[in-house]
Design an enzyme around this catalytic site. Sequence first.
Site, PDB file in Angstrom:
ATOM      1  N   ARG A  48      44.902   1.215  40.823  1.00 43.38           N
ATOM      2  CA  ARG A  48      45.833   2.002  41.654  1.00 43.38           C
ATOM      3  C   ARG A  48      46.709   1.007  42.398  1.00 43.38           C
ATOM      4  O   ARG A  48      46.205   0.168  43.156  1.00 43.38           O
ATOM      5  CB  ARG A  48      45.061   2.889  42.636  1.00 43.38           C
ATOM      6  CG  ARG A  48      45.942   3.408  43.751  1.00 43.38           C
ATOM      7  CD  ARG A  48      45.324   4.533  44.524  1.00 43.38           C
ATOM      8  NE  ARG A  48      45.241   5.730  43.715  1.00 43.38           N
ATOM      9  CZ  ARG A  48      44.982   6.945  44.192  1.00 43.38           C
ATOM     10  NH1 ARG A  48      44.779   7.105  45.495  1.00 43.38           N
ATOM     11  NH2 ARG A  48      44.920   7.989  43.404  1.00 43.38           N
TER      12      ARG A  48
ATOM     13  N   HIS B 296      51.118   9.378  37.917  1.00 42.19           N
ATOM     14  CA  HIS B 296      49.699   9.605  38.236  1.00 42.19           C
ATOM     15  C   HIS B 296      49.074  10.409  37.090  1.00 42.19           C
ATOM     16  O   HIS B 296      48.698  11.572  37.248  1.00 42.19           O
ATOM     17  CB  HIS B 296      49.584  10.348  39.569  1.00 42.19           C
ATOM     18  CG  HIS B 296      48.207  10.317  40.171  1.00 42.19           C
ATOM     19  ND1 HIS B 296      47.145   9.628  39.602  1.00 42.19           N
ATOM     20  CD2 HIS B 296      47.712  10.899  41.295  1.00 42.19           C
ATOM     21  CE1 HIS B 296      46.070   9.786  40.356  1.00 42.19           C
ATOM     22  NE2 HIS B 296      46.383  10.552  41.382  1.00 42.19           N
TER      23      HIS B 296
ATOM     24  N   GLN C 216      45.503  12.280  37.263  1.00 40.88           N
ATOM     25  CA  GLN C 216      45.512  13.532  37.995  1.00 40.88           C
ATOM     26  C   GLN C 216      45.970  14.671  37.092  1.00 40.88           C
ATOM     27  O   GLN C 216      45.409  15.774  37.101  1.00 40.88           O
ATOM     28  CB  GLN C 216      46.450  13.423  39.208  1.00 40.88           C
ATOM     29  CG  GLN C 216      46.559  14.700  40.023  1.00 40.88           C
ATOM     30  CD  GLN C 216      45.265  15.100  40.684  1.00 40.88           C
ATOM     31  OE1 GLN C 216      44.654  14.296  41.382  1.00 40.88           O
ATOM     32  NE2 GLN C 216      44.821  16.333  40.474  1.00 40.88           N
TER      33      GLN C 216
ATOM     34  N   ASP D 107      52.743  18.586  46.570  1.00 38.49           N
ATOM     35  CA  ASP D 107      52.141  17.295  46.947  1.00 38.49           C
ATOM     36  C   ASP D 107      52.770  16.902  48.283  1.00 38.49           C
ATOM     37  O   ASP D 107      53.771  17.506  48.713  1.00 38.49           O
ATOM     38  CB  ASP D 107      52.447  16.260  45.846  1.00 38.49           C
ATOM     39  CG  ASP D 107      51.805  14.892  46.102  1.00 38.49           C
ATOM     40  OD1 ASP D 107      50.879  14.802  46.937  1.00 38.49           O
ATOM     41  OD2 ASP D 107      52.249  13.903  45.460  1.00 38.49           O
TER      42      ASP D 107
ATOM     43  N   CYS E 172      47.244  18.012  44.279  1.00 39.77           N
ATOM     44  CA  CYS E 172      46.440  16.861  43.869  1.00 39.77           C
ATOM     45  C   CYS E 172      45.519  16.383  44.986  1.00 39.77           C
ATOM     46  O   CYS E 172      44.499  15.771  44.710  1.00 39.77           O
ATOM     47  CB  CYS E 172      47.357  15.733  43.414  1.00 39.77           C
ATOM     48  SG  CYS E 172      48.572  15.234  44.651  1.00 39.77           S
TER      49      CYS E 172
ATOM     50  N   ARG F 298      38.813  16.020  37.843  1.00 34.69           N
ATOM     51  CA  ARG F 298      39.133  14.592  37.721  1.00 34.69           C
ATOM     52  C   ARG F 298      37.972  13.877  37.017  1.00 34.69           C
ATOM     53  O   ARG F 298      38.167  13.048  36.146  1.00 34.69           O
ATOM     54  CB  ARG F 298      39.340  13.967  39.119  1.00 34.69           C
ATOM     55  CG  ARG F 298      40.579  14.416  39.855  1.00 34.69           C
ATOM     56  CD  ARG F 298      41.849  13.906  39.222  1.00 34.69           C
ATOM     57  NE  ARG F 298      41.890  12.462  39.097  1.00 34.69           N
ATOM     58  CZ  ARG F 298      42.335  11.620  40.036  1.00 34.69           C
ATOM     59  NH1 ARG F 298      42.808  12.091  41.166  1.00 34.69           N
ATOM     60  NH2 ARG F 298      42.368  10.320  39.825  1.00 34.69           N
TER      61      ARG F 298
HETATM   62  N1  NVA Z   1      52.188  11.325  45.744  1.00 35.51           N
HETATM   63  C1  NVA Z   1      50.945  10.959  46.368  1.00 35.51           C
HETATM   64  C2  NVA Z   1      49.798  11.309  45.497  1.00 35.51           C
HETATM   65  C3  NVA Z   1      48.443  11.014  46.071  1.00 35.51           C
HETATM   66  C4  NVA Z   1      47.319  11.349  45.140  1.00 35.51           C
HETATM   67  C5  NVA Z   1      50.964   9.467  46.684  1.00 35.51           C
HETATM   68  O1  NVA Z   1      51.439   8.701  45.844  1.00 35.51           O
HETATM   69  O2  NVA Z   1      50.546   9.083  47.769  1.00 35.51           O
HETATM   70  N1   CP Z   2      44.531  13.008  43.984  1.00 31.24           N
HETATM   71  C1   CP Z   2      44.131  11.740  44.199  1.00 31.24           C
HETATM   72  O1   CP Z   2      44.433  10.834  43.435  1.00 31.24           O
HETATM   73  O2   CP Z   2      43.351  11.577  45.293  1.00 31.24           O
HETATM   74  P1   CP Z   2      42.921  10.186  45.959  1.00 31.24           P
HETATM   75  O3   CP Z   2      44.184   9.584  46.537  1.00 31.24           O
HETATM   76  O4   CP Z   2      41.930  10.560  47.005  1.00 31.24           O
HETATM   77  O5   CP Z   2      42.360   9.298  44.903  1.00 31.24           O
END
Ligand code: NVA
Ligand code: CP
Length: 309
Positions: free
Chosen positions: A106, A133, A136, A228, A268, A296
């Site tokens: 990540r 992502h 997800q 989101d 998500c 997930r």
């Molecule tokens: N768009 C959000 C998704 C988190 C799972 C982010 O990138 O923070």
């Molecule tokens: N939806 C998701 O990726 O959650 P986290 O940021 O908690 O991993």
Amino acid sequence: MKTMQQLQHFLTMAELTPEALTELLALAKDIKHQPSVYQNALSHKKVALLFEKASTRTRLSFEVGVAELGGHPIVLSGADMQIGRGEPLSDTIQVMSRYVDALMIRTFGHEIVDTLAAHGTIPIINGLTDLHHPCQVLADLLTIEETFGTRSGKILTYIGDGNNMAHSLMIGGALSGMEVRICAPEAYAPDPQIVHEAQVIAKETGGNIIVMTDPEEAASGADVVYTDVFASMGQEEEATMRLQAFEGYQVNANIMNQANDEAIFLHCLPAHRGEEVTADVIDGKQSVIFDQAENRLHAQKALLVTLLG
Ligand code: NVA
Ligand code: CP
């Protein structure tokens, strides 16, 4: 695009053919319903899970998933590694390739996962970048298929920021033959190149990708309403400004009323109640956010079995 057998990395949803996606989701359902059959699928495999941003679901679902498949997860924080002190990514991944069987990461810029895939010799899984992502969306599509028995022809309306979620939903929806409507203020529209990429896929599958600005119109007749956060990880300083820019883009009871009676609400997570969604919607009858979060685990186990099993 790759078939299941050819799949080497999972950097974006576009790694998959429509058929490979269908097979992957079928495998996810099988793993969900008979997990013990797969308990040794990753026997002796080491999977590094590297986080340069916060995570609850991704971290836990991958760590638990690898363990349930009989493998060994190794959770790493970028800040504690030499990459945090400037070691070139190409060196890091060549070294990691000698120790572990796969890397889930990540991180921020999407070019980071491309660099890792180019220089390493192990599968790279994108656990979220600024642009995509895909893990997800595997869970989201599994949830949609479980709810409606099909994905093809369903209408998914995403209201909010044209961000990583919007991008992966467009590609995943296109592969599924769905209509995906992305509704965002003009200044926060999704990346036009990714819109085009999804539209090209949708032409082949009978899907449709539409970018809109009117939330009521976008929600009209939808089967799935998705949102989101307005400020993603790394955009914390823009949070106040974004809250103003997204006024009118909240998913609330009025928006859900435009959708089909049978429509589900997805997010998500993590969510900010009172910002992108009201508490009555996210905690209401149409919301299936916790089934979605559970998926997930099953979807990623299918991905790991495909890449490493
Ligand atoms: N768009 C959000 C998704 C988190 C799972 C982010 O990138 O923070
Ligand atoms: N939806 C998701 O990726 O959650 P986290 O940021 O908690 O991993």
